[in-house]
Enzyme design. Structure first.
Site, PDB file in Angstrom:
ATOM      1  N   TYR A 155      39.232 121.046  87.779  1.00  0.00           N
ATOM      2  CA  TYR A 155      37.750 120.997  87.497  1.00  0.00           C
ATOM      3  C   TYR A 155      37.395 122.564  87.746  1.00  0.00           C
ATOM      4  CZ  TYR A 155      32.757 121.805  86.940  1.00  0.00           C
ATOM      5  OH  TYR A 155      31.431 122.181  86.654  1.00  0.00           O
ATOM      6  N   TRP A 157      35.444 126.592  85.915  1.00  0.00           N
ATOM      7  CA  TRP A 157      35.353 127.364  84.812  1.00  0.00           C
ATOM      8  C   TRP A 157      36.783 128.236  84.620  1.00  0.00           C
ATOM      9  CZ3 TRP A 157      30.751 129.387  81.930  1.00  0.00           C
ATOM     10  CH2 TRP A 157      29.618 128.505  81.942  1.00  0.00           C
TER      11      TRP A 157
HETATM   12  N1  LIG Z   1      26.300 124.471  96.688  1.00  0.00           N
HETATM   13  C1  LIG Z   1      26.540 124.481  95.504  1.00  0.00           C
HETATM   14  N2  LIG Z   1      27.795 124.364  94.990  1.00  0.00           N
HETATM   15  C2  LIG Z   1      28.145 124.448  93.549  1.00  0.00           C
HETATM   16  C3  LIG Z   1      26.762 124.298  92.762  1.00  0.00           C
HETATM   17  C4  LIG Z   1      25.560 124.610  93.281  1.00  0.00           C
HETATM   18  O1  LIG Z   1      24.542 124.683  92.541  1.00  0.00           O
HETATM   19  N3  LIG Z   1      25.411 124.879  94.754  1.00  0.00           N
HETATM   20  N4  LIG Z   1      27.133 124.481  91.338  1.00  0.00           N
HETATM   21  C5  LIG Z   1      28.353 123.578  90.916  1.00  0.00           C
HETATM   22  C6  LIG Z   1      28.714 124.058  89.511  1.00  0.00           C
HETATM   23  S1  LIG Z   1      27.421 123.701  88.392  1.00  0.00           S
HETATM   24  C7  LIG Z   1      29.567 124.489  89.249  1.00  0.00           C
HETATM   25  S2  LIG Z   1      29.952 124.717  87.299  1.00  0.00           S
HETATM   26  C8  LIG Z   1      30.723 124.812  90.076  1.00  0.00           C
HETATM   27  C9  LIG Z   1      31.593 126.059  89.676  1.00  0.00           C
HETATM   28  O2  LIG Z   1      32.843 126.070  90.251  1.00  0.00           O
HETATM   29  P1  LIG Z   1      34.024 126.884  89.309  1.00  0.00           P
HETATM   30  O3  LIG Z   1      33.970 126.548  88.015  1.00  0.00           O
HETATM   31  O4  LIG Z   1      35.170 126.211  90.390  1.00  0.00           O
HETATM   32  O5  LIG Z   1      33.908 128.304  89.793  1.00  0.00           O
HETATM   33  P2  LIG Z   1      34.382 129.647  89.193  1.00  0.00           P
HETATM   34  O6  LIG Z   1      34.039 130.720  90.375  1.00  0.00           O
HETATM   35  O7  LIG Z   1      33.781 129.866  87.863  1.00  0.00           O
HETATM   36  O8  LIG Z   1      35.875 129.545  89.197  1.00  0.00           O
HETATM   37  C10 LIG Z   1      36.728 129.786  88.011  1.00  0.00           C
HETATM   38  C11 LIG Z   1      37.948 130.329  88.633  1.00  0.00           C
HETATM   39  O9  LIG Z   1      38.755 130.423  87.517  1.00  0.00           O
HETATM   40  C12 LIG Z   1      39.497 131.650  87.596  1.00  0.00           C
HETATM   41  N5  LIG Z   1      40.042 132.172  86.115  1.00  0.00           N
HETATM   42  C13 LIG Z   1      39.254 132.748  85.330  1.00  0.00           C
HETATM   43  N6  LIG Z   1      40.095 132.915  84.108  1.00  0.00           N
HETATM   44  C14 LIG Z   1      41.277 132.367  84.356  1.00  0.00           C
HETATM   45  C15 LIG Z   1      42.181 132.062  83.463  1.00  0.00           C
HETATM   46  O10 LIG Z   1      42.486 132.454  82.421  1.00  0.00           O
HETATM   47  N7  LIG Z   1      43.298 131.445  84.167  1.00  0.00           N
HETATM   48  C16 LIG Z   1      43.427 130.811  85.249  1.00  0.00           C
HETATM   49  N8  LIG Z   1      44.278 130.061  85.968  1.00  0.00           N
HETATM   50  N9  LIG Z   1      42.400 131.034  86.193  1.00  0.00           N
HETATM   51  C17 LIG Z   1      41.251 131.847  85.586  1.00  0.00           C
HETATM   52  C18 LIG Z   1      38.591 132.508  88.320  1.00  0.00           C
HETATM   53  O11 LIG Z   1      39.274 133.877  88.820  1.00  0.00           O
HETATM   54  C19 LIG Z   1      37.705 131.573  89.277  1.00  0.00           C
HETATM   55  O12 LIG Z   1      38.410 131.859  90.401  1.00  0.00           O
HETATM   56  O13 LIG Z   1      30.381 125.005  91.281  1.00  0.00           O
HETATM   57  C20 LIG Z   1      29.442 124.004  91.616  1.00  0.00           C
HETATM   58  N10 LIG Z   1      29.303 124.106  93.338  1.00  0.00           N
HETATM   59  N1  LIG Z   2      24.281 134.105  86.390  1.00  0.00           N
HETATM   60  C1  LIG Z   2      24.794 132.754  86.381  1.00  0.00           C
HETATM   61  N2  LIG Z   2      24.754 132.093  85.397  1.00  0.00           N
HETATM   62  C2  LIG Z   2      25.000 130.917  85.244  1.00  0.00           C
HETATM   63  C3  LIG Z   2      25.694 130.170  86.413  1.00  0.00           C
HETATM   64  C4  LIG Z   2      26.064 131.335  87.364  1.00  0.00           C
HETATM   65  O1  LIG Z   2      26.750 130.990  88.596  1.00  0.00           O
HETATM   66  N3  LIG Z   2      25.431 132.619  87.478  1.00  0.00           N
HETATM   67  N4  LIG Z   2      26.219 129.018  86.269  1.00  0.00           N
HETATM   68  C5  LIG Z   2      26.179 128.138  85.044  1.00  0.00           C
HETATM   69  C6  LIG Z   2      26.565 127.011  85.222  1.00  0.00           C
HETATM   70  S1  LIG Z   2      27.946 126.329  85.470  1.00  0.00           S
HETATM   71  C7  LIG Z   2      25.269 125.995  85.436  1.00  0.00           C
HETATM   72  S2  LIG Z   2      25.739 124.401  85.770  1.00  0.00           S
HETATM   73  C8  LIG Z   2      24.133 126.658  85.235  1.00  0.00           C
HETATM   74  C9  LIG Z   2      23.352 126.066  86.279  1.00  0.00           C
HETATM   75  O2  LIG Z   2      21.807 125.930  86.061  1.00  0.00           O
HETATM   76  P1  LIG Z   2      20.830 125.339  87.184  1.00  0.00           P
HETATM   77  O3  LIG Z   2      21.752 124.157  87.815  1.00  0.00           O
HETATM   78  O4  LIG Z   2      19.642 124.955  86.262  1.00  0.00           O
HETATM   79  O5  LIG Z   2      20.799 126.475  88.256  1.00  0.00           O
HETATM   80  P2  LIG Z   2      20.314 126.536  89.654  1.00  0.00           P
HETATM   81  O6  LIG Z   2      20.357 127.954  90.183  1.00  0.00           O
HETATM   82  O7  LIG Z   2      21.080 125.547  90.521  1.00  0.00           O
HETATM   83  O8  LIG Z   2      19.020 125.623  89.578  1.00  0.00           O
HETATM   84  C10 LIG Z   2      17.937 126.387  88.891  1.00  0.00           C
HETATM   85  C11 LIG Z   2      16.722 126.589  89.759  1.00  0.00           C
HETATM   86  O9  LIG Z   2      16.321 125.264  90.490  1.00  0.00           O
HETATM   87  C12 LIG Z   2      15.876 125.556  91.792  1.00  0.00           C
HETATM   88  N5  LIG Z   2      16.270 124.437  92.569  1.00  0.00           N
HETATM   89  C13 LIG Z   2      16.982 123.860  93.292  1.00  0.00           C
HETATM   90  N6  LIG Z   2      16.906 122.751  93.843  1.00  0.00           N
HETATM   91  C14 LIG Z   2      15.549 122.307  93.597  1.00  0.00           C
HETATM   92  C15 LIG Z   2      14.839 121.185  93.524  1.00  0.00           C
HETATM   93  O10 LIG Z   2      15.143 120.236  94.576  1.00  0.00           O
HETATM   94  N7  LIG Z   2      13.439 121.275  93.031  1.00  0.00           N
HETATM   95  C16 LIG Z   2      13.149 122.313  92.210  1.00  0.00           C
HETATM   96  N8  LIG Z   2      11.944 122.248  91.616  1.00  0.00           N
HETATM   97  N9  LIG Z   2      14.097 123.152  91.912  1.00  0.00           N
HETATM   98  C17 LIG Z   2      15.146 123.293  92.632  1.00  0.00           C
HETATM   99  C18 LIG Z   2      16.763 126.694  92.315  1.00  0.00           C
HETATM  100  O11 LIG Z   2      16.147 127.531  93.409  1.00  0.00           O
HETATM  101  C19 LIG Z   2      16.925 127.483  91.003  1.00  0.00           C
HETATM  102  O12 LIG Z   2      15.849 128.486  90.789  1.00  0.00           O
HETATM  103  O13 LIG Z   2      24.079 128.012  85.094  1.00  0.00           O
HETATM  104  C20 LIG Z   2      25.201 128.816  84.277  1.00  0.00           C
HETATM  105  N10 LIG Z   2      24.680 130.175  84.299  1.00  0.00           N
HETATM  106 MO   LIG Z   3      27.917 124.315  86.359  1.00  0.00          MO
END
Ligand SMILES: Nc1nc2c(c(=O)[nH]1)N[C@H]1C(S)=C(S)[C@@H](COP(=O)(O)OP(=O)(O)OC[C@H]3O[C@@H](n4cnc5c(=O)[nH]c(N)nc54)[C@H](O)[C@@H]3O)O[C@H]1N2
Ligand SMILES: Nc1nc2c(c(=O)[nH]1)N[C@H]1C(S)=C(S)[C@@H](COP(=O)(O)OP(=O)(O)OC[C@H]3O[C@@H](n4cnc5c(=O)[nH]c(N)nc54)[C@H](O)[C@@H]3O)O[C@H]1N2
Ligand SMILES: [Mo]
Length: 829
Positions: A155, A157
């Site tokens: 899993y 990005w």
């Molecule tokens: N506490 C907490 N944890 C969370 C979240 C949260 O809100 N709170 N959010 C969750 C969410 S929504 C998400 S989507 C996940 C994100 O978690 P990940 O998707 O695992 O996060 P990334 O840092 O985007 O990891 C992408 C990795 O792919 C590598 N990469 C980039 N390009 C390539 C390529 O071409 N080939 C290969 N082999 N590798 C490549 C990058 O160097 C990087 O290490 O985290 C989750 N974890």
């Molecule tokens: N710059 C940047 N852009 C991104 C990403 C990134 O890592 N960096 N990640 C991408 C990915 S994979 C995803 S899934 C999306 C994530 O998009 P979201 O999941 O919407 O992002 P979050 O920052 O987890 O949450 C949005 C807001 O919700 C608030 N929040 C957290 N918990 C609660 C709660 O219990 N109640 C309320 N009311 N608010 C709460 C947080 O403080 C934050 O301001 O963004 C995408 N875009």
């Molecule tokens: Mo995500």
């Protein structure tokens, strides 16, 4: 270093300001495309090459085979600094330069002491040796156990691109060589994407929203409920079209009322000058129930809408009014006690929402927590009571903050993409690719590794965990993204072999046995759409420099492994990199033609070094989600069993789960602001970071300079909570609970609700004394060391990182230096 990033105005388009000069826009049929720029070298050794990333279209200046500068290739309304660090991305010292094997593993492949992962020595080996180790490791597991021993869920990005999609390529290779265990769901919308089909008949979260043009014309109130779009719209799954932030700028200029409901005063709230309603993390359901109660008692709920378009409202109403089993009246006073929003505000919100055209834009942070299914279910119920679903500018939308939902869909073609199956090309959807028949809900990974054979509930079915012997990860960083890192460390020791394809020495690469060095997207040719819903552009992603050191693309790595397995022809289908790209482009060309849109031929497009931008028709601009359902619910029923919005779901009720019932309800989470202890008196929220995409670009010192405090990830703490602990702005602090401990840099700010601290996700895990300490201190500040590894419920089994409590103290003593951003030491075989 402050949490309140200044969101700057626009910057000039990079391609124009550098070597290409200003060129005319040549109209070709239905599209405008900039065909005149040649992209040829400006001076002998200098050129500007166009590429793209999740953070948008990028112009890259190359001199003498090195990247010296980068910036936006299309001028964004709001500057996106993520576009400016390509030089660091390519030339960073923390790149994996050569194939590497952990010493103990090299000495004893597949039978090594796995507890040494993360703190063994590294040995550089040849590509031949590394590939042979991978091939043999896989063969051994498949021969003895079959595909159920191979976990390639992988899993996460990776970089933008239709061809070099690492996870899809991994699955393609695995499908060709004997199958694998995959995953269900994702971390983004783990709870929402499983509950929404029961309620609305569709997943909602990755779907087009009512057009922004309709918002600007008709909405009177826009509510950002747990949404921070000025941060999250800086990225998109394909590549951002940069229009979402532009529309939010227009929203700001419109002077409409905008409300942010969030524990944090977000970048968006600051930028828009919006009303901030601070709410305790994980208490939105009580807040929504309080609003629902206020609507009912004021007689302002839309009974006609509820009758015509929904089922089961009566049961929900009984629950709200205290006439159900629990006997609790969920009025504004009750809600206020839990969520921290004054009762008067709650009542007023009810009146305002009912009186004005209101768009509830739901973000996803609030469903990334225990009982996360309930938040969006209650939100939809509230929107139903307001009665504006299907009206222009009203109702709810779950993707305005992500990948530019609501930016109207352009008329053109969509480029194809590499498929996990060799039977053909996929329609450009690498994210939702069907991967494997054997799979488990992905956020249960530690549980699965630790308990093979265990049976769990999932969405009305049972899932049996496989016995995983080998992990292969290509794209994604579980040692930053997964909850409860210390449990993951233990679970990760179970398999015999761990292989990681990585560009950088990420925390996950460091926990592998075999690390294969991968090129950045700037060292290979590719192409991508922009705007996951708008399909606005096609961006060429042209190779800027040759592969660095011994890095190879994932495509070449899996082609080589396919060759060892005797299936290279099937993997490559005999095509070169450019053959694939031509094919993907041709799909768009043919589709565009059907839409009466003329695109340039591939060679012309590629040579032009410019994006193609499609036009947007009036129909798309006026599109209103659920307008047809509203016009005639019998003719256009929803995909639910009743064809209506299911406020009560018989399907869910019949599953008989104690943690997800037949209608949305409030269930007290194990850990939240209302449930703190003497040892852990504060709640934690973990939003997504402004200057990173999760953990991506965390290694960039140019970006880290903008946000770190004392070289650590910043933690937001309320002045009262800081003062009570003798913490000053800029101090290094230790955050800890029963699960672990991390250092962070204090940002004392009234921009976070009292009693809660905010630490952004994606900070690289940097353990001190891994292997000796029971709960190693993370020196940089990864919040997941502190979060809870527990499913949202038996329904979705999603991740619950925003359910956590902890303590914070000023760190006394010499803080250990951050070491994760430099290359580990190695010897050569
Ligand atoms: N506490 C907490 N944890 C969370 C979240 C949260 O809100 N709170 N959010 C969750 C969410 S929504 C998400 S989507 C996940 C994100 O978690 P990940 O998707 O695992 O996060 P990334 O840092 O985007 O990891 C992408 C990795 O792919 C590598 N990469 C980039 N390009 C390539 C390529 O071409 N080939 C290969 N082999 N590798 C490549 C990058 O160097 C990087 O290490 O985290 C989750 N974890
Ligand atoms: N710059 C940047 N852009 C991104 C990403 C990134 O890592 N960096 N990640 C991408 C990915 S994979 C995803 S899934 C999306 C994530 O998009 P979201 O999941 O919407 O992002 P979050 O920052 O987890 O949450 C949005 C807001 O919700 C608030 N929040 C957290 N918990 C609660 C709660 O219990 N109640 C309320 N009311 N608010 C709460 C947080 O403080 C934050 O301001 O963004 C995408 N875009
Ligand atoms: Mo995500």
């Amino acid at each position: 270093m402050s949490h309140t990033k200044k969101i700057n105005g626009s910057r000039r388009q990079f391609l124009k300001t550098t070597s290409l000069g200003t060129v005319g826009m040549a109209a070709t049929g239905g599209i405008t495309t900039n065909l005149l720029a040649s992209g040829k070298a400006m001076a002998a050794e200098s050129s500007t090459v166009m590429s793209a990333a999740h953070w948008g279209p990028i112009g890259i200046v190359v001199e003498n085979g090195k990247v010296v500068k980068s910036g936006p290739a299309i001028e964004p309304t709001i500057a996106n600094e993520l576009q400016t660090v390509v030089a660091e991305q390519v030339h960073s010292d923390v790149r994996v330069k050569y194939p590497m094997v952990r010493k103990g593993y090299l000495e004893n492949p597949g039978k090594s002491d796995t507890s040494l992962r993360g703190h063994d020595e590294w040995v550089r080996v040849s590509w031949d040796k590394a590939l042979e180790l991978v091939h043999n490791g896989l063969k051994q597991v498949r021969d003895s156990q079959g595909p159920s021993g191979v976990f390639a869920g992988s899993y996460g990005w990776y970089s933008s691109g239709s061809l070099h999609a690492s996870r899809t390529l991994l699955h393609r290779f695995m499908n060709l060589t004997g199958g694998f265990v995959g995953t269900k769901g994702d971390y983004s919308t783990g709870a929402a994407q499983v509950i929404m089909p029961h309620v609305m008949g569709t997943i909602e979260v990755y779907e087009q929203q009512t057009s922004w043009e309709m918002i600007l014309e008709h909405s009177e109130i826009v509510v950002l409920w747990s949404a921070n779009p000025m941060t999250t719209l800086r990225n998109a799954w394909t590549s951002t079209d940069q229009q979402g932030t532009d529309y939010f700028k227009k929203l700001k200029e419109s002077g409409k009322r905008v409300i942010c409901i969030d524990p944090v005063r977000s970048e968006t709230c600051d930028y828009l000058g919006a009303e901030w309603i601070p709410v305790n993390t994980a208490t939105d359901v009580p807040l929504m129930l309080g609003i629902a109660h206020s609507l009912i008692t004021a007689g302002k709920h839309d009974q006609e809408f509820l009758k015509k378009y929904t089922v089961g409202y009566d049961k929900f109403e009984a629950y709200v009014l205290g006439k159900a089993e629990d006997g609790v009246v969920k009025d504004a006073a009750w809600a206020s006690q839990i969520c921290g929003v004054p009762a008067e505000t709650i009542k007023q919100l009810a009146l305002d929402f009912a009186a004005k055209r209101t768009m509830l834009m739901g973000g996803w942070g609030m469903q990334r927590q225990r009982h996360g299914e309930q938040t969006h279910w209650t939100l939809v119920t509230l929107a139903s009571m307001i009665g504006q679903i299907g009206l222009p500018g009203g109702g709810f939308g779950l993707s305005y903050h992500y990948a530019n939902g609501g930016v109207p869909t352009a008329t053109g073609g969509i480029v194809g993409a590499i498929s996990a199956n060799t039977s053909g090309e996929s329609g450009g959807q690498t994210w939702l690719d069907e991967t494997s028949k054997m799979s488990f809900p992905l956020a249960r990974i530690s549980d699965a590794l630790l308990n093979p054979g265990k049976v769990i509930q999932y969405n009305g079915t049972e899932v049996t965990y496989p016995d995983i012997k080998l992990i292969y990860w290509a794209g994604g960083n579980p040692f930053t993204h997964h909850q409860d890192t210390n449990t993951l460390i233990k679970a990760w020791q179970k398999p015999d072999t761990v292989i990681v394809n990585e560009i950088y020495w990420t925390p996950t690469a460091r926990m592998a046995d075999i690390v294969l060095p991968v090129t950045t997207s700037f060292e290979r040719n590719d192409l991508t759409m922009s705007g996951d819903y708008s399909m606005l552009n096609i961006f060429p992603m042209k190779k800027a420099v040759e592969p660095q050191f011994e890095a190879k693309s994932d495509y070449d790595i899996f082609a080589a492994l396919s060759k060892l397995a005797g299936v290279e022809d099937k993997f490559t289908e005999g095509k070169s990199e450019m053959d694939w790209l031509k094919g993907f482009y041709q799909s768009a060309y043919d589709a565009a033609r059907k839409n009466r849109v003329v695109m340039p031929r591939f060679e012309q497009f590629w040579e032009a070094n410019q994006p193609i931008t499609f036009k947007v028709g009036d129909k798309a601009k006026q599109w209103v989600r659920y307008a047809e359902f509203r016009a005639d619910p019998l003719l256009n029923p929803l995909g639910t069993p009743s064809g209506k919005i299911e406020i009560y779901s018989d399907t869910v009720a019949k599953m008989g789960y104690d943690d997800c019932k037949g209608h949305p309800s409030w269930m007290v989470p194990e850990e939240y602001a209302g449930n703190t202890t003497a040892e852990a008196p504060l709640a934690l929220v973990t939003p997504h970071p402004y200057y990173r995409l999760h953990s991506q670009l965390c290694f960039s010192s140019a970006l880290r300079e903008k946000y770190t405090v004392n070289s650590r990830e910043p933690v937001l703490i309320h002045p009262d909570d800081a003062q009570a602990r003798g913490i000053a702005n800029g101090d290094i602090v230790r955050l800890f609970n029963q699960r672990g401990q991390v250092l962070a840099g204090a940002v004392v700010s009234d921009g976070v609700i009292k009693g809660t601290v905010a630490l952004h996700e994606g900070a690289w895990y940097d353990p001190a004394e891994l292997g000796t300490a029971e709960k190693p201190l993370c020196k940089f500040g990864n919040p997941n060391v502190l979060t809870m590894d527990i499913g949202t419920s038996k329904l979705a089994q999603g991740n619950s990182p925003n359910t956590a409590i902890l303590q914070v103290e000023k760190y006394s003593g010499e803080a250990p230096a951050v070491s994760v951003f430099s290359e580990p030491k190695y010897t050569t075989a």
